[in-house]
Write an enzyme that holds these catalytic residues in place. Structure first.
Site, PDB file in Angstrom:
ATOM      1  N   SER A 195       3.113   2.783  -5.872  1.00 62.37           N
ATOM      2  CA  SER A 195       2.354   2.343  -4.695  1.00 62.37           C
ATOM      3  C   SER A 195       0.841   2.535  -4.840  1.00 62.37           C
ATOM      4  CB  SER A 195       2.914   3.064  -3.473  1.00 62.37           C
ATOM      5  OG  SER A 195       2.369   2.564  -2.300  1.00 62.37           O
ATOM      6  N   ASP A 238      11.119  -4.367   0.402  1.00 66.12           N
ATOM      7  CA  ASP A 238      10.069  -3.359   0.484  1.00 66.12           C
ATOM      8  C   ASP A 238       9.056  -3.802   1.545  1.00 66.12           C
ATOM      9  OD1 ASP A 238       7.748  -1.830   0.034  1.00 66.12           O
ATOM     10  OD2 ASP A 238       8.173  -1.636  -2.110  1.00 66.12           O
ATOM     11  N   HIS A 265      10.595   0.854  -0.212  1.00 68.48           N
ATOM     12  CA  HIS A 265       9.366   1.349  -0.841  1.00 68.48           C
ATOM     13  C   HIS A 265       9.537   2.735  -1.484  1.00 68.48           C
ATOM     14  CE1 HIS A 265       5.128   0.769  -1.573  1.00 68.48           C
ATOM     15  NE2 HIS A 265       4.853   1.983  -1.142  1.00 68.48           N
TER      16      HIS A 265
END
Ligand SMILES: *[C@@H]1O[C@H](CO)[C@@H](O)[C@H](O)[C@H]1NC(C)=O
Ligand SMILES: *[C@@H]1O[C@H](CO)[C@@H](O)[C@H](O)[C@H]1NC(C)=O
Length: 399
Positions: free
Chosen positions: A170, A345, A374
C-alpha cells in the site's frame, strides 16, 4: 481522547459483569522485537537519521533460525502501509509471517518504520508531542524523499551490498514510486520491487470515508478541522485500544464479528481473515500517521493525478517553483516492478493499478490475487499459498 476513555470505561464494565477472557492469543501484547525473539529469530535494532532530521528505527532479522551467521545474504527491505509498522510483517506466527519466511529462505530482512509511527517518533530537533504541527508535516512524498533513501543507504552500507530487494504494501508502494520517480539514481539500488496492493493513482478508490474526503469541499473542511483542533497526528499507537481489542475481539466475545467488520469497512470483505488474530494485530496497529498523508491521497483523487502535495498557488511557487504541484514521472521508475493486486480491494482499484502499470517502465509481473481485500496481503490465512510462494519464486530470479 475522550472517546478512548469512554471505550476503556465500557470495557472495564464488560470485564466486571461477566466477560471472562479464556481465549486470547499468547502473542497478544507483544511488540515487533518481542515477537521476533519469541519465535526464536535473531533481531537487531538500527537507528537511522534522515537528511531532514528524523530518527527512524528499523528492525532487522539478519538470518533465519537455522542459518549460520556469517553467510552472505541478500537484504530485503519490507515497507508497510499507512498506520502500519514493523510488527505487521511478523504478527501471524512463524509459518504465516512474511518476515520470518524470508529469513528462513536465507534473506537478510529489514523492517522499516516510517517517521511518525510508534518506533520513529524521534527527531534531532523537533519533539513529536510538543512540535506536532512541524513533526507531522509529511505525507508519502517526504517518506519517499527521505525515509526510504535513508533506509536503503544504511542497509547497503551495513551489508556491503550494491542493491536490495524492496517489498511493500500500500503506502509503502506509493512512497517507493515517489522516490524512484524523483530520485532515479535509486533505481539501480533495487534488484526488484514487489508491490502488494499498489497505490499511486487513487481516483477509483471505493472506501467510504476516503470517497467522502475526495471532494474539494470536504477536504477543505477536513483540513480546517485538523488545524482548529491540532489533529496533525492521526491514529497513533494506543495501549488502551489494544486492551479494548483484547476485551471485545477475543474468541469468546460475542462482539468479535463486529471487530472484524471494522477491518472489512476499511479494506473490503474477506473470507480469509482470521478473527482470532485481531487482538494480536491490535497490539501494534494502528501505529500512527499524519493528517497530511490522508489529505495528500485525497488530493490525488481529486486531481486524477500522481503528484506532489498541493499547497495552493502561492506556496507551490515557493516549494516547487511553479504554481501547480509537479507530477511524478512514472517512466523514470526503471527498477523491475512486480504488481500484486485484487478486484476486492476498496483502496487499490484495478483501474488505478492498470493505469500505473501502463506508465511504469519495467513491470515484470502483474498478478491478480483473487478475492484479496486490502489487508489480506499481510494477514490472510492462505497468504503463503496465494502469494508468498510466488513472491519467493520471483525474487529468486533476482538473487
Ligand atoms: C557505514 O558503515 C560503517 C561500518 O561498516 C560505519 O562506520 C559508517 O558510519 C557507515 N556510514 C554511513 C554513512 O552510514
Ligand atoms: C487462526 O489463528 C489461530 C491462532 O493462531 C490458529 O490456531 C487457527 O488455526 C487459525 N485459523 C485458520 C483458519 O487459519
Amino acid at each position: 481522547m475522550e472517546l478512548k476513555k469512554l471505550l476503556l470505561f465500557v470495557s472495564c464494565l464488560y470485564f466486571v459483569f461477566g466477560a471472562s477472557i479464556r481465549q486470547v492469543h499468547s502473542d497478544f501484547g507483544l511488540n515487533a522485537i518481542e515477537l521476533i525473539e519469541k519465535y526464536g529469530y535473531p533481531v537487531e535494532v538500527h537507528q537511522i537519521h534522515t537528511d531532514d532530521g528524523y530518527i527512524l528505527e528499523t528492525h532487522r532479522i539478519p538470518h533465519g533460525k537455522n542459518n549460520q551467521n556469517n553467510a552472505l545474504r541478500i537484504p530485503v527491505l519490507l515497507v508497510p502501509g499507512v498506520v502500519c509498522g514493523s510488527a505487521d510483517w511478523v504478527n501471524m506466527g512463524a509459518t504465516n509471517s512474511l518476515g520470518f519466511i524470508l529469513a528462513d529462505h536465507g534473506y537478510d530482512v529489514w523492517l522499516a518504520n516510517y517517521r511518525g509511527t510508534t518506533w520513529s517518533r524521534k527527531h534531532e530537533t523537533l519533539h513529536a508531542d510538543v512540535n506536532k504541527k512541524e513533526f507531522f508535516d509529511y505525507s508519502f512524498q517526504e517518506i519517499g524523499a527521505y525515509d526510504l533513501p535513508a533506509n536503503i543507504n544504511h542497509i547497503l552500507n551495513a551489508t556491503h551490498q550494491e542493491n536490495l530487494i524492496y517489498i511493500a504494501h500500500s503506502q509503502g508502494t506509493a512512497s517507493f514510486f515517489a522516490m524512484a520517480a524523483s530520485k532515479p539514481e535509486y533505481n539501480n539500488k533495487i534488484r526488484i520491487m514487489i508491490a502488494f496492493a499498489p497505490i499511486a493513482y487513487t481516483t477509483h478508490m471505493e472506501q467510504m470515508i476516503f470517497n467522502w474526503l475526495s471532494s474539494q469541499e470536504n477536504l477543505d473542511l477536513f483540513n480546517e478541522f485538523v488545524d482548529k483542533y491540532e489533529l496533525y497526528e492521526i491514529m497513533p499507537y494506543s495501549p488502551s485500544l489494544s486492551t479494548i481489542a483484547q476485551t471485545f475481539c477475543n474468541d469468546d466475545s460475542i462482539l468479535q464479528r463486529f471487530c472484524a467488520e471494522i477491518f472489512y469497512f476499511i479494506s473490503g470483505r474477506s473470507i480469509y481473515f482470521n478473527m482470532t488474530m485481531i487482538p494480536v494485530i491490535a497490539s501494534n496497529t494502528p501505529a500512527g500517521s499524519s493528517a497530511k498523508t490522508f489529505s495528500h491521497f485525497a488530493q490525488l483523487s481529486i486531481a486524477n493525478s500522481f503528484q506532489k502535495y498541493d499547497y495552493g498557488e502561492v506556496i507551490n511557487e515557493e516549494e516547487y517553483g511553479q504554481s501547480t504541484p509537479p507530477k511524478y514521472d512514472l517512466r523514470q521508475v526503471t527498477s523491475p516492478v512486480a504488481l500484486y493486486y485484487s478486484d476486492n480491494d476498496l483502496l487499490s482499484a484495478v483501474t488505478d493499478v492498470d493505469r500505473l502499470s501502463s506508465e511504469l517502465s519495467n513491470v515484470v509481473v502483474k498478478k491478480m490475487v483473487n478475492g484479496y481485500n486490502h489487508l489480506d496481503y499481510l494477514w490472510a490465512t492462505n497468504s503463503v499459498q496465494m502469494l508468498y510462494n510466488d513472491v519467493l519464486e520471483q525474487i529468486k530470479n533476482y538473487s
